[in-house]
Structures are given as C-alpha cells and as structure tokens.
Design a protein around this motif. Structure first.
Motif, PDB file in Angstrom:
ATOM      1  N   THR A  79       0.893  -1.207  -0.098  1.00  0.00           N
ATOM      2  CA  THR A  79       0.098  -0.147  -0.011  1.00  0.00           C
ATOM      3  C   THR A  79       0.951   1.211  -0.048  1.00  0.00           C
ATOM      4  OG1 THR A  79      -0.134   0.333   2.431  1.00  0.00           O
ATOM      5  CG2 THR A  79      -1.961  -1.054   1.173  1.00  0.00           C
ATOM      6  N   ARG A  80       0.270   2.702  -0.267  1.00  0.00           N
ATOM      7  CA  ARG A  80       1.173   3.601  -0.284  1.00  0.00           C
ATOM      8  C   ARG A  80       1.673   3.942   1.239  1.00  0.00           C
ATOM      9  NH1 ARG A  80      -0.691   7.878  -4.815  1.00  0.00           N
ATOM     10  NH2 ARG A  80      -0.910   6.501  -6.199  1.00  0.00           N
ATOM     11  N   GLU A  81       1.057   3.436   2.107  1.00  0.00           N
ATOM     12  CA  GLU A  81       1.435   3.515   3.628  1.00  0.00           C
ATOM     13  C   GLU A  81       2.621   2.744   3.718  1.00  0.00           C
ATOM     14  OE1 GLU A  81      -2.332   4.531   2.927  1.00  0.00           O
ATOM     15  OE2 GLU A  81      -1.677   2.585   2.919  1.00  0.00           O
ATOM     16  N   LEU A 119     -11.401  -4.416  -0.719  1.00  0.00           N
ATOM     17  CA  LEU A 119     -10.438  -4.814  -0.054  1.00  0.00           C
ATOM     18  C   LEU A 119      -9.474  -3.679   0.330  1.00  0.00           C
ATOM     19  CD1 LEU A 119      -8.752  -8.112   0.405  1.00  0.00           C
ATOM     20  CD2 LEU A 119      -7.066  -6.031  -0.160  1.00  0.00           C
ATOM     21  N   LEU A 120      -8.903  -3.053  -0.598  1.00  0.00           N
ATOM     22  CA  LEU A 120      -7.830  -1.897  -0.746  1.00  0.00           C
ATOM     23  C   LEU A 120      -8.507  -0.904   0.089  1.00  0.00           C
ATOM     24  CD1 LEU A 120      -6.178  -2.023  -4.020  1.00  0.00           C
ATOM     25  CD2 LEU A 120      -5.374  -2.771  -1.760  1.00  0.00           C
ATOM     26  N   ASP A 121      -9.950  -0.416  -0.130  1.00  0.00           N
ATOM     27  CA  ASP A 121     -10.423   0.587   0.577  1.00  0.00           C
ATOM     28  C   ASP A 121     -10.339   0.326   2.186  1.00  0.00           C
ATOM     29  OD1 ASP A 121     -12.010   3.150   0.414  1.00  0.00           O
ATOM     30  OD2 ASP A 121     -13.583   1.868   1.493  1.00  0.00           O
ATOM     31  N   SER A 122     -10.289  -0.834   2.593  1.00  0.00           N
ATOM     32  CA  SER A 122     -10.354  -1.348   4.071  1.00  0.00           C
ATOM     33  C   SER A 122      -9.100  -1.344   4.545  1.00  0.00           C
ATOM     34  CB  SER A 122     -11.130  -2.854   4.326  1.00  0.00           C
ATOM     35  OG  SER A 122     -10.148  -3.673   3.947  1.00  0.00           O
ATOM     36  N   LEU A 123      -8.183  -1.393   3.619  1.00  0.00           N
ATOM     37  CA  LEU A 123      -6.489  -1.544   4.191  1.00  0.00           C
ATOM     38  C   LEU A 123      -5.857  -0.178   4.133  1.00  0.00           C
ATOM     39  CD1 LEU A 123      -5.605  -4.766   2.534  1.00  0.00           C
ATOM     40  CD2 LEU A 123      -6.262  -4.557   4.832  1.00  0.00           C
ATOM     41  N   SER A 124      -6.147   0.663   3.175  1.00  0.00           N
ATOM     42  CA  SER A 124      -5.459   1.839   2.922  1.00  0.00           C
ATOM     43  C   SER A 124      -5.951   2.997   2.685  1.00  0.00           C
ATOM     44  CB  SER A 124      -4.472   1.352   1.389  1.00  0.00           C
ATOM     45  OG  SER A 124      -3.708   2.519   1.039  1.00  0.00           O
ATOM     46  N   PRO A 125      -5.774   4.115   3.524  1.00  0.00           N
ATOM     47  CA  PRO A 125      -6.249   5.576   3.148  1.00  0.00           C
ATOM     48  C   PRO A 125      -5.790   6.111   2.038  1.00  0.00           C
ATOM     49  CG  PRO A 125      -5.805   5.151   5.527  1.00  0.00           C
ATOM     50  CD  PRO A 125      -5.098   3.977   4.807  1.00  0.00           C
ATOM     51  N   GLY A 126      -4.556   5.754   1.679  1.00  0.00           N
ATOM     52  CA  GLY A 126      -3.734   6.217   0.545  1.00  0.00           C
ATOM     53  C   GLY A 126      -4.291   5.896  -0.868  1.00  0.00           C
ATOM     54  N   TYR A 127      -4.817   4.515  -0.728  1.00  0.00           N
ATOM     55  CA  TYR A 127      -5.557   3.956  -1.905  1.00  0.00           C
ATOM     56  C   TYR A 127      -6.910   4.726  -2.009  1.00  0.00           C
ATOM     57  CZ  TYR A 127      -8.965   1.094  -4.706  1.00  0.00           C
ATOM     58  OH  TYR A 127      -9.856   0.463  -5.371  1.00  0.00           O
ATOM     59  N   ARG A 128      -7.556   5.099  -1.082  1.00  0.00           N
ATOM     60  CA  ARG A 128      -8.843   5.659  -1.191  1.00  0.00           C
ATOM     61  C   ARG A 128      -8.783   6.990  -1.709  1.00  0.00           C
ATOM     62  NH1 ARG A 128      -9.998   3.393   3.732  1.00  0.00           N
ATOM     63  NH2 ARG A 128      -9.340   5.226   5.054  1.00  0.00           N
ATOM     64  N   GLU A 129      -7.564   7.673  -1.101  1.00  0.00           N
ATOM     65  CA  GLU A 129      -7.195   8.881  -1.808  1.00  0.00           C
ATOM     66  C   GLU A 129      -6.724   9.037  -3.138  1.00  0.00           C
ATOM     67  OE1 GLU A 129      -3.969  12.777  -1.089  1.00  0.00           O
ATOM     68  OE2 GLU A 129      -4.233  11.141   0.474  1.00  0.00           O
TER      69      GLU A 129
END
Length: 147
Positions: A79-81, A119-129
């Motif tokens: 992830t971006r984090e 799945l990525l929405d639940s793991l990564s705020p950076g993905y959401r952004e």
C-alpha cells in the motif's frame, strides 16, 4: 454422449454438440465461462486485478513463488503506507492471507471482499485518496469534453 461448447471441433462423428462452432466467435471467453458454468482461470483474473488498481498502490504483482491455478491465485500488494500483504483470489473474492509478500499464514482469519476496491479501501487510506483523485480527474475530463 454430450459435449460442452469449446473452441475444439467435435472429435467423433455423430456426437451431440451443445452449440455450433461458428457461434463461439460471437461471445468472449468470459461470456462462455458464465454461460457454461466453467471456472475462470484465476491467474488471468489476478493479472486483470493488478492492472486495474496498480495506479493507486506502491507495488502490486501476481506471486511467482506461491502456486496459482485455475481456482486460486495469490497477489502481493504494497500500500501507499508501506504495508505489505499477500492476497488470495478465488471465486469467493479476495482476502488477506499474509502480512508480507509470498506468505500464507494459515492461522489468519480474514473476511473475503467481493472486489479489490473494497479490500484496498479497508486497508489503505492512501488507496482511497488515489482512487478518489483519479475519479475526480476523469470526471473533469468528461466535463471538459462535454462542453
């Protein structure tokens, strides 16, 4: 004897065929899978998943170390984090099976997600952004092209 529809010609004369070979070119592989109830090749699905969201993560690729097949594939994602995960892709969806690349932790009990987006929405705020920004840019382009 009945034969499922496929790209191969009938092997013996007089065999009952569920569709004509010329009908095959009218629909895609995926449509034939749905119509015939066949299992999709999860390795191909995994590649499509990676290509779809690679823009919104740091790294994502189908695992070359873990064995994938028609019914299951493994995807590594960072992830971006900076968090790394190993994901399992099956007909049930995607779920986290490890907290590092190419690792399956049998004791890990995580839920399936229908889509990689969920799945990525639940793991990564950076993905959401990143996903939200890409969506806004696309909407802006549509707005500019529409005027």
């Amino acid at each position: 004897m009945s034969r499922k529809c496929s790209d191969e010609p009938p092997q013996e004369e007089g065999m009952e065929v569920d569709c004509k070979p010329e009908d095959l070119s009218m629909c895609s592989y995926e449509e034939r899978c749905v119509e015939l109830g066949e299992v999709k090749d999860m390795r191909l699905e995994a590649e499509a998943v990676v290509n779809d969201v690679l823009f919104a993560v740091t790294d994502m690729h189908v695992s070359h170390s873990l064995t994938s097949g028609l019914d299951m594939a493994y995807i590594n994602v960072e992830t971006r984090e900076g968090n790394r995960y190993c994901l399992e892709l099956t007909e049930a969806g995607l779920k986290v099976v490890g907290h590092t690349f190419d690792q399956v932790d049998e004791g890990l009990n995580t839920q399936y997600h229908e889509t990689v987006y969920s799945l990525l929405d639940s793991l990564s705020p950076g993905y959401r952004e990143a996903f939200g920004n890409a969506l806004l840019q696309r909407l802006e382009r549509l707005k500019q092209n529409g005027q």
